[in-house]
Scaffold this active site. Structure first.
Site: not given
Length: 294
Positions: A54, A98, A121
């Protein structure tokens, strides 16, 4: 005649190039650099690989990348304090925590603490609710990638029969909402569904997202169907190494389907690319700019 392979690497690279072009334009016309902050708690090896990827791709797209590494024994209050800082930071347009988080941390509370406008997200209850209501929202990256891959085969999904196998909040449930927004006819199936092979055989579009290696067999598929394999399992090989396989028996599917995503090289490639798309969209929305063309 064998199915065609949907090349996630090529499609993701094209998407990243489009994002980079939009970022260049935003910098030139508005002096704005989209910024993504990633929070990693603990040292899960798979998560570390994702975070490195990422970071690399965020920078390659011309965006600002902020990484925050926290120890596995961090207390909940410290994670929430960091998120509050990122919510208030004008240089940060996207926040990603995460997952999975170490035991002892309340994942729901941490996700809910993220500013919904920066929730790239797409997991905040506000965004999940808007998506379920058919309203514009930041959508989870993997389902978004699944839709883009499908549209590389079908210009319109309207009226097509789709089945989503798996009902997780990360993939299955939001994917159903995105398909409904595309006017597909959707069946959602799972481990307790009866006659799953028969349900699959009716579908023009098959999305396998259960995490069970090669569960979907070739004889489950309607001839010519488009198959998007979200699953990823690492299995040992005879030479003592390992390889990655999906939820679909790939070789069997290739003999029946019209188009299939490989594992690796399919959906996984799209997830990070769609994270960049969401960060770009969030930056535009937060800054009062028109939505990007990507």
């Amino acid at each position: 005649m064998a199915a065609s392979i949907i090349d996630g690497k090529v499609i993701a690279a094209d998407l990243r190039a489009q994002v980079a072009g939009e970022v260049t334009r935003m910098k030139r016309d508005h002096g704005l650099t989209p910024g993504l902050a990633v929070v990693l708690v603990g040292n899960d090896p798979a998560s570390e690989v994702y975070v490195r990827s990422k970071h690399k791709q965020t920078q390659a797209a011309g965006m600002a990348s902020f990484e925050h590494m926290l120890p596995a024994d961090v207390v909940q209050a410290d994670v929430l304090a960091l998120i509050a800082e990122l919510n208030a930071d004008a240089a940060v347009h996207g926040i990603l925590v995460q997952l999975p988080l170490p035991k002892g941390l309340d994942t729901e509370a941490i996700i809910a603490a993220i500013d919904p406008a920066k929730d790239v997200d797409g997991l905040h209850p506000y965004n999940a609710g808007r998506l379920a209501g058919g309203l514009s929202a930041l959508s989870p990256c993997t389902p978004l990638g699944c839709i883009i891959l499908t549209k590389s085969v079908h210009s319109s999904l309207e009226g097509l029969d789709a089945i989503v196998i798996g009902r997780s909040n990360l993939v299955g449930r939001p994917l159903v909402q995105l398909l409904l927004n595309e006017n597909a006819t959707v069946t959602i199936a799972h481990s307790r569904s009866r006659n799953l092979p028969e349900l699959c055989r009716r579908a023009d579009l098959v999305y396998a997202a259960v995490g069970k290696a090669e569960m979907v067999r070739g004889d489950w598929l309607k001839p010519g169907a488009t198959v998007i394999d979200v699953g990823i399992t690492r299995v040992p090989t005879t030479d003592g190494k390992t390889r990655l396989i999906g939820d679909v028996a790939f070789d069997e599917a290739m003999q029946v389907a019209g188009a299939v995503t490989p594992v690796p090289g399919g959906v996984g490639q799209m997830t990070v690319a769609c994270l960049l798309v969401n960060t770009l969209r969030a930056a535009c929305a937060i800054s009062g700019l028109p939505a990007p063309t990507v």
